[in-house]
Design a protein around this motif. Structure first.
Motif, short mmCIF file in Angstrom:
data_model
loop_
_atom_site.label_atom_id
_atom_site.label_comp_id
_atom_site.label_asym_id
_atom_site.label_seq_id
_atom_site.Cartn_x
_atom_site.Cartn_y
_atom_site.Cartn_z
N TRP A 9 0.82 -1.20 0.00
CA TRP A 9 0.00 0.00 0.00
C TRP A 9 0.86 1.26 0.00
O TRP A 9 2.01 1.26 0.43
CB TRP A 9 -0.93 0.03 1.22
N ILE A 10 0.24 2.31 -0.50
CA ILE A 10 0.85 3.64 -0.45
C ILE A 10 -0.28 4.66 -0.37
O ILE A 10 -1.31 4.51 -1.01
CB ILE A 10 1.76 3.91 -1.67
N GLN A 11 -0.09 5.65 0.46
CA GLN A 11 -1.13 6.68 0.65
C GLN A 11 -0.45 8.01 0.94
O GLN A 11 0.56 8.08 1.66
CB GLN A 11 -2.05 6.31 1.81
N ASP A 12 -1.02 9.07 0.38
CA ASP A 12 -0.48 10.41 0.60
C ASP A 12 -1.61 11.33 1.05
O ASP A 12 -2.72 11.29 0.52
CB ASP A 12 0.16 10.96 -0.66
N THR A 13 -1.32 12.15 2.06
CA THR A 13 -2.25 13.16 2.55
C THR A 13 -1.62 14.53 2.34
O THR A 13 -0.53 14.81 2.85
CB THR A 13 -2.56 12.96 4.03
N TYR A 14 -2.31 15.37 1.58
CA TYR A 14 -1.81 16.71 1.30
C TYR A 14 -2.73 17.72 1.97
O TYR A 14 -3.96 17.68 1.79
CB TYR A 14 -1.77 16.97 -0.20
N TYR A 25 -14.08 7.54 -0.86
CA TYR A 25 -14.42 6.51 -1.84
C TYR A 25 -13.35 5.43 -1.77
O TYR A 25 -12.15 5.71 -1.70
CB TYR A 25 -14.46 7.06 -3.27
N SER A 26 -13.78 4.18 -1.79
CA SER A 26 -12.80 3.09 -1.81
C SER A 26 -13.33 1.95 -2.65
O SER A 26 -14.53 1.70 -2.74
CB SER A 26 -12.52 2.59 -0.38
N GLU A 27 -12.40 1.27 -3.28
CA GLU A 27 -12.72 0.06 -4.03
C GLU A 27 -12.04 -1.11 -3.32
O GLU A 27 -10.83 -1.07 -3.06
CB GLU A 27 -12.21 0.17 -5.47
N ALA A 80 -5.20 10.33 -0.85
CA ALA A 80 -5.27 9.39 -1.98
C ALA A 80 -4.34 8.22 -1.70
O ALA A 80 -3.20 8.41 -1.26
CB ALA A 80 -4.89 10.08 -3.29
N GLY A 81 -4.85 7.03 -1.93
CA GLY A 81 -4.04 5.85 -1.68
C GLY A 81 -4.44 4.71 -2.59
O GLY A 81 -5.49 4.74 -3.25
N VAL A 82 -3.61 3.71 -2.62
CA VAL A 82 -3.89 2.53 -3.42
C VAL A 82 -3.24 1.32 -2.75
O VAL A 82 -2.19 1.44 -2.11
CB VAL A 82 -3.37 2.69 -4.87
N LYS A 83 -3.90 0.18 -2.86
CA LYS A 83 -3.29 -1.05 -2.35
C LYS A 83 -3.32 -2.12 -3.43
O LYS A 83 -4.16 -2.09 -4.34
CB LYS A 83 -4.03 -1.54 -1.10
N ALA A 84 -2.40 -3.04 -3.34
CA ALA A 84 -2.31 -4.19 -4.25
C ALA A 84 -2.40 -5.45 -3.41
O ALA A 84 -1.79 -5.53 -2.34
CB ALA A 84 -1.00 -4.14 -5.04
N GLY A 103 -10.05 10.37 -0.40
CA GLY A 103 -10.82 11.01 0.65
C GLY A 103 -10.55 12.50 0.74
O GLY A 103 -9.48 12.99 0.34
N LEU A 104 -11.54 13.22 1.29
CA LEU A 104 -11.42 14.65 1.56
C LEU A 104 -11.86 14.90 2.99
O LEU A 104 -12.84 14.31 3.46
CB LEU A 104 -12.30 15.46 0.61
N LEU A 105 -11.13 15.77 3.68
CA LEU A 105 -11.48 16.16 5.04
C LEU A 105 -11.36 17.67 5.14
O LEU A 105 -10.28 18.23 4.92
CB LEU A 105 -10.54 15.48 6.04
N TYR A 106 -12.48 18.33 5.42
CA TYR A 106 -12.49 19.80 5.43
C TYR A 106 -12.98 20.30 6.79
O TYR A 106 -14.06 19.90 7.26
CB TYR A 106 -13.39 20.34 4.34
#
Length: 878
Positions: free
Chosen positions: A538-543, A610-612, A554-558, A595-598
């Motif tokens: 997995w890899i995920q980044d939060t900006y 959103y996730s798949e 945004a992230g993705v896993k295999a 994802g979004l967090l405001y």
């Protein structure tokens, strides 16, 4: 550094769905919502604390996942503290919004009857972890339900992500959210605590814990042990379910504060008796006062007063099924074979022994750079007993010899006369391997006048299944955080070996009361040895943007899973004496999450996610009976999950409002093997197929508030959920003769022509039908009032009507059940300091209700509640 999750803001629990049937309760959906709203309360913050996001956060009865882009709630220490003594960790999550738990006993102890659902999915489709260690899966046969791996008294937090766990959650069957359990860290102070509970159903719970304290610089630890028992349904004075658990945890904090290491071990040993359910048609007959045509309802049925009902239907229904269970032997004079001897409680038993070792390493590498490593090893040793009739065992023995007359593994032998003719018990010549061909004990003489028949299968038989194995794994996550960015990447690997052997033996004297004759082997249903390896990356980044008000995640896993199986995977293979090897592989290299967090202000935030997700087929699918196995046809299941919500805090409370949509595709259905198949009747022999999808949407609201009355707080929640099948299910294909009329379909089915004018497909007409045991509406509330050293709690749950079959023709009524407790803690500087006494009452008003035990196509099954339960608990610390 700590492995436990900090608590956030407050909220309580609930669940949902419309049945489409108002006949079950006579209450329309809007009226149901009004009733549930009347149950709602709002709960109480106990103390304020700092939040990493800058928002003011309260520690409350339950907690909202502040700072998360997903729906996320936690149960804190107080919520766990007021849970029913003896309740399993699975039972406790019923307080979380969007979660529903149905169990056959008030504790949730009998694993095969636990139905734990989070939104549209059962616990088998959730990612479950303990201190970061994945349980693998929660199936009672192939996996490890969390109740085996941790004592509730050692928990500090239960965190639920209802929609989806983040990409770092190690799981290969998670279509929905995640359940994360965290244990308490050892104390630096030496001490001990002891608790004892006694209550209804002969319930006894004992727990003892010794805090070693800081026995070396930076090194702390504790050890604990517990014993739990109660009498299950129908077994008063006969047997008890029991669980024993021993745990230890040690933690080392380095003086540099750059690393901490935690080691924990759990040993679990539990035994239970199978809890019987009744079919829905039997239940409606009992309710109408005409059980199986007897003209009577809730009474005790015996073969003497109601002969001919069938071997599976004798039992005690006098208390509306609350004591209905696996009955004891009814008539020892009836003979050693069938009939009234068919069900005996001592041959319906299960045992589970588990040892889980785990290490957690947390490294503070540099400013903003951290590494977390989790490694573990689990050993599993299990058994399961079940009775079988004489004729079934004889059928398998004859078929085995017919396939291979030279085999020597079977104790019984086929009987022949001096001329080699197959003969019956009386010496008559019969067809070889036919139903009259006698099976004799070894050493029985060749038939002649005066030779007695010595049976090789003298009567009732039973199987003693042994299964288990081991698994080990490692996961690592690296976090790099800068002023506006947080990067996470890592991976998980696990190897899991699972072996299952299900031999059948004679019982001593052929009597259901007899002990296993392990020297008299009849046949085996299967021997299955499964190797499984899982790799997830997995890899995920939060900006962070807009001066930290907006987080973009945004992230993705295999995910890749390889599974091999060998052995006699079904009884058909054992009969042929031919073992099988099979191999499957499932993978998806791109499972995204966004994802979004405001932050609207210092106390309110909006979130979207959103996730798949992909769930690999379960271990049982590789053992599909016969020639129906095809690894290229059975596909993994998928889900698309959307979450959106608002949560926040206000002066004296907190709240959350969230909505979701789930699309679940390629659903896998296990179909029973046809009754005329030699594999029929043996658990685990099924045919699996992808059968379409399920759509689900829902709205959840919850809140906590401290009232203006000193010491009084409320928490409450409400959930609406609609979960429906996307398409009809192919049931069968019917062929007709030339000139014959087209077939007709029964209620709930439809007929469809095919390209062949003589062939018709029969479909279950389930499109837009509701998923079984999924209520449209649920609501929870809890009130806590503190006065001096006393604490009073009262709460309730409304659970909407549900269906127990996919045709939606069998509804169960809604119900509301209430709980309460009173506790007293000894005053400081008095002889009672450190002592606490509490009285808990489950189902305060002794409400009768039934829950779904299984939701099949046409005739589902149900279980009665157990009734009001009292438990007195005493505990002390020193």
């Amino acid at each position: 550094m700590s492995n436990t999750n900090p608590l956030n803001a407050g909220v309580s629990a609930v669940r949902s769905r419309p049945t489409g049937s108002e006949s079950a309760t006579g209450v329309a959906p809007l009226a149901k919502i009004a009733v549930a709203m009347a149950l709602l309360g709002i709960s109480v913050p106990v103390m304020a604390q700092e939040s990493g996001s800058g928002m003011e956060v309260f520690e409350t009865f339950t907690a909202v996942g502040q700072g998360e882009s997903r729906a996320n709630n936690s149960l804190n220490l107080e919520a766990l503290d007021i849970a029913m003594p003896g309740a399993t960790p699975e039972k406790m999550v019923d307080k979380i919004p969007g979660v529903n738990v149905a169990t056959s006993d008030p504790f949730g102890f009998y694993e095969f009857a636990n139905d734990i659902r989070v939104r549209a999915f059962s616990i088998d489709n959730l990612g479950v972890t303990l201190d970061g260690v994945p349980v693998g899966n929660s199936n009672p046969r192939y996996g490890s339900p969390i109740g085996r791996l941790v004592d509730p008294a050692n928990l500090t937090t239960i965190k639920v992500s209802q929609g989806a766990g983040d990409v770092t959650t190690p799981a290969y069957q998670a279509l929905g959210g995640s359940l994360q359990y965290f244990t308490k860290d050892p104390s630096r102070e030496q001490g001990a605590m002891v608790s004892a509970s006694y209550g209804s159903f002969d319930h006894i719970s004992l727990f003892a814990k010794y805090e070693i304290g800081e026995f070396a610089p930076g090194l702390t630890g504790y050890v604990s042990g517990s014993h739990f028992e109660f009498t299950p349904k129908g077994l008063e004075g006969l047997g008890k379910n029991m669980g024993r658990r021993y745990e230890a945890k040690f933690k080392y904090d380095a003086p540099s504060e750059k690393v901490d290491v935690t080691y924990a071990v759990t040993y679990n040993d539990r035994d239970d008796f199978d809890t019987m359910s009744m079919s829905y048609s039997d239940y409606t007959g009992l309710e109408a006062g005409n059980y199986l045509g007897t003209g009577t309802g809730y009474i005790e049925y015996t073969p003497w007063t109601h002969p001919g009902l069938g071997t599976w239907n004798y039992g005690d229904f006098t208390d509306r099924g609350r004591n209905f269970g696996p009955i004891a032997y009814l008539d020892q004079t009836a003979g050693p074979g069938e009939g009234t001897n068919a069900i005996y409680y001592d041959k319906w038993r299960n045992g589970r022994m588990d040892t889980l070792h785990r290490f957690n390493f947390d490294f503070d590498l540099d400013t903003g750079k951290d590494l977390s490593v989790v490694t573990y090893y689990q050993d599993k040793s299990n058994y399961g007993l079940w009775g079988r009739g004489q004729s079934y065992a004889q059928t398998q023995v004859r078929a085995a010899y017919m396939n291979d007359p030279s085999r020597t593994d079977i104790w019984g032998q086929m009987w022949y006369d001096a001329d080699g003719n197959a003969i019956s018990e009386s010496g008559d010549i019969v067809d070889e391997y036919g139903s009259d061909h006698a099976i004799v004990a070894p050493g029985t003489p060749v038939y002649a006048d005066g030779v007695d028949f010595v049976p090789g299968v003298p009567g009732r038989t039973a199987r003693d299944e042994d299964f288990g194995g081991h698994r080990y794994g490692l996961s690592a996550t690296y976090t790099w955080e800068t002023e506006n960015n947080k990067l996470i990447f890592g991976g998980w690997y696990e190897f899991d070996y699972h072996g299952t052997e299900r031999p059948n033996y004679n019982l001593d004297g052929g009597n259901i009361l007899g002990d296993f004759r392990y020297d008299q082997f009849n046949f085996t249903n299967y021997t299955r040895y499964i190797d499984q390896s899982v790799t997830q990356l997995w890899i995920q980044d939060t900006y962070s943007a807009m001066d930290g008000k907006l987080d973009i995640i945004a992230g993705v896993k295999a995910l890749q899973l390889d599974r091999d199986a060998n052995g006699f995977l079904s009884i058909g293979e054992w009969l042929k004496n031919e073992e099988t090897f099979r191999s499957t592989k499932y993978e998806d290299m791109f499972l995204p999450q966004f994802g979004l967090l405001y932050s609207l202000n210092d106390s309110t935030e909006l979130f979207f996610n959103y996730s798949e997700n992909m769930a690999t087929p379960t271990s049982g699918t590789i053992t599909t009976a016969g020639d129906t196995f095809n690894p290229d046809i059975l596909k993994p299941e998928y889900s698309d999950n959307f979450d959106i919500g608002l949560r926040g805090n206000f002066n004296g409370g907190s709240y959350t409002l969230q909505a979701y949509s789930i699309s679940y595709t390629d659903r896998i259905l296990a179909s029973a093997v046809p009754i005329d198949d030699p594999n029929a009747g043996a658990a685990g022999n099924s045919v699996y197929q992808n059968v379409g999808g399920v759509d689900s949407w829902g709205i959840e609201a919850s809140g906590d508030i401290m009232t203006g009355i000193d010491g009084l707080s409320f928490s409450g929640s409400i959930a609406l959920q609609e979960t429906t099948f996307q398409e009809d299910l192919l049931d069968s294909v019917v062929f007709i003769g030339e000139g014959d009329a087209a077939p007709t379909a029964a209620e709930g089915y439809r007929v469809a022509p095919t390209s062949n004018p003589l062939a018709y497909e029969i479909y279950e007409d389930i499109s837009d039908n509701d998923l079984g045991n999924t209520p449209f509406l649920t609501a929870n509330f809890d009130a806590i009032y503190r006065k001096g050293n006393f604490r009073y709690t009262f709460g309730g749950k409304y659970y909407d009507d549900v269906y127990v079959n996919t045709l939606n023709t069998q509804p169960l009524d809604s119900y509301t059940v209430f709980d309460g407790s009173i506790s007293y803690s000894g005053k400081t500087d008095t002889p009672l300091e450190g002592w606490k006494a509490s009285l808990n009452v489950y189902n305060v008003f002794d409400q009768y209700f039934f829950t779904a035990a299984g939701y099949t196509d046409e005739d589902g099954s149900v279980r009665a509640d157990r009734g009001r339960q009292f438990t007195l608990k005493m505990e002390t610390t020193f």
